[in-house]
Design a protein around this motif. Structure first.
Motif, PDB file in Angstrom:
ATOM      1  N   LYS A  92       0.723 -11.612  -7.608  1.00  8.97           N
ATOM      2  CA  LYS A  92       0.232 -11.181  -6.316  1.00  8.97           C
ATOM      3  C   LYS A  92      -1.466 -11.323  -6.331  1.00  8.97           C
ATOM      4  N   ARG A  93      -1.913 -11.671  -5.399  1.00 12.55           N
ATOM      5  CA  ARG A  93      -3.387 -11.707  -5.199  1.00 12.55           C
ATOM      6  C   ARG A  93      -3.894 -10.759  -4.004  1.00 12.55           C
ATOM      7  N   LEU A  95      -3.109  -7.963  -0.567  1.00 17.14           N
ATOM      8  CA  LEU A  95      -2.064  -7.561   0.421  1.00 17.14           C
ATOM      9  C   LEU A  95      -2.035  -8.693   1.156  1.00 17.14           C
ATOM     10  N   SER A  96      -0.826  -8.976   1.713  1.00 17.35           N
ATOM     11  CA  SER A  96      -0.612 -10.211   2.762  1.00 17.35           C
ATOM     12  C   SER A  96      -1.040  -9.616   4.207  1.00 17.35           C
ATOM     13  N   ILE A  97      -0.999 -10.454   5.188  1.00 17.69           N
ATOM     14  CA  ILE A  97      -1.071 -10.097   6.559  1.00 17.69           C
ATOM     15  C   ILE A  97      -0.132  -9.270   7.190  1.00 17.69           C
ATOM     16  N   LEU A  98       1.039  -9.446   6.732  1.00 14.36           N
ATOM     17  CA  LEU A  98       2.289  -8.748   7.098  1.00 14.36           C
ATOM     18  C   LEU A  98       2.238  -7.440   6.423  1.00 14.36           C
ATOM     19  N   GLU A  99       1.691  -7.168   5.103  1.00 16.43           N
ATOM     20  CA  GLU A  99       1.746  -5.866   4.689  1.00 16.43           C
ATOM     21  C   GLU A  99       0.557  -5.055   5.147  1.00 16.43           C
ATOM     22  N   SER A 101      -0.473  -5.253   8.263  1.00 16.51           N
ATOM     23  CA  SER A 101      -0.320  -4.835   9.521  1.00 16.51           C
ATOM     24  C   SER A 101       0.587  -3.879   9.698  1.00 16.51           C
TER      25      SER A 101
END
Length: 119
Positions: A92-93, A95-99, A101
């Protein structure tokens, strides 16, 4: 007669290899760990600076140490090799946008709950 003396060759160089733009052998100038990586062109997009380590001439390896937000780089000596490994594609690089939000919504809910309970 027939005795011999072996004098090891002095290596006033540092080798930088792995996931850097220009792997090369750089003359030793008592610089810092990150300066040698910068002199080799820096870390590529697939390079993993967090897992970089140094291999000393005696064969020992030392990695970068971390404590909270502070990084401690190993000391560079003549004849060392600095190795920057490639990043694992499954790693993983951030946090994703979903995480992001989801975390923002959770914090907003907690703040609202605290404000209601204080009344």
């Amino acid at each position: 007669p027939n005795d011999s003396i072996f004098i090891p060759r002095s290596e006033p160089f540092v080798e930088v290899k792995g996931a850097v733009f220009n792997p090369q052998i750089i003359s030793f100038n008592s610089g810092r760990f990150t300066e040698y990586i910068s002199d080799a062109g820096g870390v590529t997009e697939n390079g993993n600076l967090r897992r970089a380590y140094i291999q000393y001439p005696n064969g020992l390896n030392k990695k970068i140490r971390r404590f909270l937000f502070i990084r401690s780089y190993p000391r560079v000596i003549a004849g060392s090799k600095i190795i920057v490994p490639e990043r694992n594609p499954n790693e993983k690089r951030g946090l994703s946008i979903l995480e992001i939000s989801t975390l923002t919504g959770t914090f907003a809910t907690l703040i609202s709950l605290i404000a209601v309970l204080r009344r």
